[in-house]
Design an enzyme around this catalytic site. Structure first.
Site, PDB file in Angstrom:
ATOM      1  N   LYS A  94       0.804  -1.228   0.000  1.00  0.00           N
ATOM      2  CA  LYS A  94       0.000   0.000   0.000  1.00  0.00           C
ATOM      3  C   LYS A  94       0.837   1.277   0.000  1.00  0.00           C
ATOM      4  CE  LYS A  94      -4.141  -1.857   2.217  1.00  0.00           C
ATOM      5  NZ  LYS A  94      -5.131  -1.714   3.285  1.00  0.00           N
TER       6      LYS A  94
ATOM      7  N   ASP B 181     -10.226   2.526   1.993  1.00  0.00           N
ATOM      8  CA  ASP B 181     -10.427   1.944   3.334  1.00  0.00           C
ATOM      9  C   ASP B 181     -11.196   2.902   4.245  1.00  0.00           C
ATOM     10  OD1 ASP B 181      -9.263  -0.555   2.977  1.00  0.00           O
ATOM     11  OD2 ASP B 181      -7.264   0.136   3.552  1.00  0.00           O
TER      12      ASP B 181
HETATM   13  P1  NAP Z   1      -0.694  -1.917  10.601  1.00  0.00           P
HETATM   14  O1  NAP Z   1      -0.511  -0.837   9.608  1.00  0.00           O
HETATM   15  O2  NAP Z   1       0.386  -2.921  10.816  1.00  0.00           O
HETATM   16  O3  NAP Z   1      -1.027  -1.209  12.016  1.00  0.00           O
HETATM   17  C1  NAP Z   1      -1.246  -1.962  13.189  1.00  0.00           C
HETATM   18  C2  NAP Z   1      -1.520  -1.005  14.352  1.00  0.00           C
HETATM   19  O4  NAP Z   1      -1.835  -1.799  15.509  1.00  0.00           O
HETATM   20  C3  NAP Z   1      -0.329  -0.140  14.717  1.00  0.00           C
HETATM   21  O5  NAP Z   1      -0.773   1.111  15.161  1.00  0.00           O
HETATM   22  C4  NAP Z   1       0.268  -0.942  15.900  1.00  0.00           C
HETATM   23  O6  NAP Z   1       1.028  -0.188  16.793  1.00  0.00           O
HETATM   24  C5  NAP Z   1      -1.008  -1.368  16.582  1.00  0.00           C
HETATM   25  N1  NAP Z   1      -0.761  -2.430  17.540  1.00  0.00           N
HETATM   26  C6  NAP Z   1      -0.443  -3.717  17.267  1.00  0.00           C
HETATM   27  N2  NAP Z   1      -0.271  -4.385  18.440  1.00  0.00           N
HETATM   28  C7  NAP Z   1      -0.474  -3.479  19.433  1.00  0.00           C
HETATM   29  C8  NAP Z   1      -0.460  -3.552  20.854  1.00  0.00           C
HETATM   30  N3  NAP Z   1      -0.192  -4.704  21.490  1.00  0.00           N
HETATM   31  N4  NAP Z   1      -0.735  -2.432  21.567  1.00  0.00           N
HETATM   32  C9  NAP Z   1      -1.017  -1.277  20.934  1.00  0.00           C
HETATM   33  N5  NAP Z   1      -1.053  -1.137  19.593  1.00  0.00           N
HETATM   34  C10 NAP Z   1      -0.786  -2.223  18.849  1.00  0.00           C
HETATM   35  O7  NAP Z   1      -1.998  -2.759  10.274  1.00  0.00           O
HETATM   36  P2  NAP Z   1      -3.356  -2.229   9.590  1.00  0.00           P
HETATM   37  O8  NAP Z   1      -3.288  -2.482   8.129  1.00  0.00           O
HETATM   38  O9  NAP Z   1      -3.647  -0.867  10.094  1.00  0.00           O
HETATM   39  O10 NAP Z   1      -4.394  -3.285  10.205  1.00  0.00           O
HETATM   40  C11 NAP Z   1      -4.835  -3.175  11.551  1.00  0.00           C
HETATM   41  C12 NAP Z   1      -6.042  -4.096  11.747  1.00  0.00           C
HETATM   42  O11 NAP Z   1      -7.076  -3.619  10.894  1.00  0.00           O
HETATM   43  C13 NAP Z   1      -5.792  -5.546  11.345  1.00  0.00           C
HETATM   44  O12 NAP Z   1      -6.433  -6.369  12.279  1.00  0.00           O
HETATM   45  C14 NAP Z   1      -6.447  -5.665   9.975  1.00  0.00           C
HETATM   46  O13 NAP Z   1      -6.925  -6.963   9.722  1.00  0.00           O
HETATM   47  C15 NAP Z   1      -7.606  -4.695  10.139  1.00  0.00           C
HETATM   48  N6  NAP Z   1      -8.061  -4.129   8.869  1.00  0.00           N
HETATM   49  C16 NAP Z   1      -9.384  -4.261   8.576  1.00  0.00           C
HETATM   50  C17 NAP Z   1      -9.862  -3.730   7.388  1.00  0.00           C
HETATM   51  C18 NAP Z   1     -11.322  -3.904   7.055  1.00  0.00           C
HETATM   52  O14 NAP Z   1     -11.695  -3.699   5.895  1.00  0.00           O
HETATM   53  N7  NAP Z   1     -12.163  -4.224   8.005  1.00  0.00           N
HETATM   54  C19 NAP Z   1      -9.020  -3.045   6.508  1.00  0.00           C
HETATM   55  C20 NAP Z   1      -7.671  -2.892   6.860  1.00  0.00           C
HETATM   56  C21 NAP Z   1      -7.210  -3.456   8.053  1.00  0.00           C
HETATM   57  P3  NAP Z   1       2.648  -0.100  16.658  1.00  0.00           P
HETATM   58  O15 NAP Z   1       2.911   0.746  15.449  1.00  0.00           O
HETATM   59  O16 NAP Z   1       3.046   0.522  17.955  1.00  0.00           O
HETATM   60  O17 NAP Z   1       3.154  -1.504  16.495  1.00  0.00           O
END
Ligand code: NAP
Length: 291
Positions: A71, A107
């Site tokens: 992305k 998104d």
């Molecule tokens: P990403 O870019 O890797 O971001 C993950 C986020 O979660 C970061 O802010 C990370 O913080 C935080 N995080 C992870 N573990 C944590 C913890 N133990 N405590 C606090 N913060 C924590 O991933 P993403 O693409 O945003 O995806 C995030 C979630 O959204 C996933 O579960 C994904 O499946 C879901 N999602 C859903 C859709 C939908 O259409 N429904 C679309 C996109 C994503 P750090 O930076 O500090 O590690």
């Protein structure tokens, strides 16, 4: 489905991609609309992305989606960006208009549509967003563009996204009427204050996602009150621990299923100029979406 000499190609570029629901959703929507399009998945990573994009463009692909890890990498390979994609700095949908590639991020649109679908209007209101990753960034940018009044974003100070999110908040504050503020998620008094004035609390982190279903980003259950909408971008499991606890406290809740549906519907519209038959797609693939 009949593939013809006129069939238009759309695709998902990511790694891994084999588990994706997007081919089912788009190919069924093309069929229902009688459109001569096909959607395929290609396992492409950041290293192979430039060659894949050049080749697909040469083949006249109509457009494609990007998922992890592409992305951000795609941005430099495009001719133009939508305002939201520019603000977010990441693209999940590309449209090819006769060799000119434009990047969009659907998104955030998908999430905002899922809020409306659940029967809520958060324009002019305050919201609290947990997380600073791709999903959080897209949602905060779209919420600001759509007229949410105030956004409180909570992230770990050590997050690799901290500086990017601070820049996003600065850009929102200097270019839009929305107020955005980034806080450390250890700052409990800031969290308490933000949630107390928020209409909606969103988990946009991966905390609570399968297989780690026994964790929640919110440890203080006293933050929940019956007029606080609590939602999660996660759709596996359908009910995260966060949603389960919020529901027990009387909060209305909804998960990330329809965000997934509506980000796809917006990509479909960008490629075909037609609306996705959302009702049928919902019934067929998202019947267990939760409101
Ligand atoms: P990403 O870019 O890797 O971001 C993950 C986020 O979660 C970061 O802010 C990370 O913080 C935080 N995080 C992870 N573990 C944590 C913890 N133990 N405590 C606090 N913060 C924590 O991933 P993403 O693409 O945003 O995806 C995030 C979630 O959204 C996933 O579960 C994904 O499946 C879901 N999602 C859903 C859709 C939908 O259409 N429904 C679309 C996109 C994503 P750090 O930076 O500090 O590690």
């Amino acid at each position: 489905m009949n593939i013809t000499g006129h069939t238009q190609l759309t695709a998902l570029l990511g790694s891994p991609v084999a588990h994706s629901i997007s081919p089912l959703m788009h190919n069924e929507a093309f069929r229902l609309r009688g459109l001569d399009y096909v959607y395929l998945c290609f396992d492409i990573n950041e290293n192979t992305l430039p060659a894949a994009v050049a080749g697909l463009k040469e083949c006249g692909i109509r457009g494609f989606n990007l998922t992890m890890p592409n992305k951000n990498r795609i941005v430099d390979l495009l001719d133009d960006l939508s305002p939201a994609a520019r603000l977010i700095g990441a693209v999940n949908t590309v449209v090819n208009d006769n060799g000119r590639l434009t990047g969009y991020n659907t998104d955030g649109i998908g999430y905002m549509q899922s809020v409306a679908d659940a029967g809520y209007d958060i324009k002019g209101k305050t919201i609290t967003v947990m997380g600073a990753g791709g999903a959080a960034t897209a949602i905060c940018a779209q919420a600001a563009l759509d007229g949410v009044d105030e956004i409180h974003i909570f992230a770990r100070r050590t997050s690799r996204f901290w500086e990017r999110t601070q820049r996003l908040a600065d850009t929102i504050n200097s270019t839009l009427s929305c107020r955005a503020c980034l806080h450390e998620n250890q700052d409990h008094s800031a969290l308490k204050s933000a949630v107390s004035k928020s209409a909606l609390l969103l988990n946009a982190t991966s905390v609570g996602m399968a297989p780690n279903t026994d964790t929640s980003i919110i440890s203080d259950r006293s933050l929940f009150r019956p007029d606080l909408i609590v939602s999660d971008v996660i759709y596996n499991p359908k009910e995260t621990l966060l949603l389960n606890q919020a529901k027990a406290a009387g909060c209305p809740t909804f998960n990330g299923m329809y965000m997934l549906l509506y980000q796809g519907a917006e990509a479909f519209r960008l490629w075909t100029g037609k609306d996705m038959p959302v009702k049928e797609i919902k019934e067929k693939f998202f019947s267990d979406g939760e409101h």
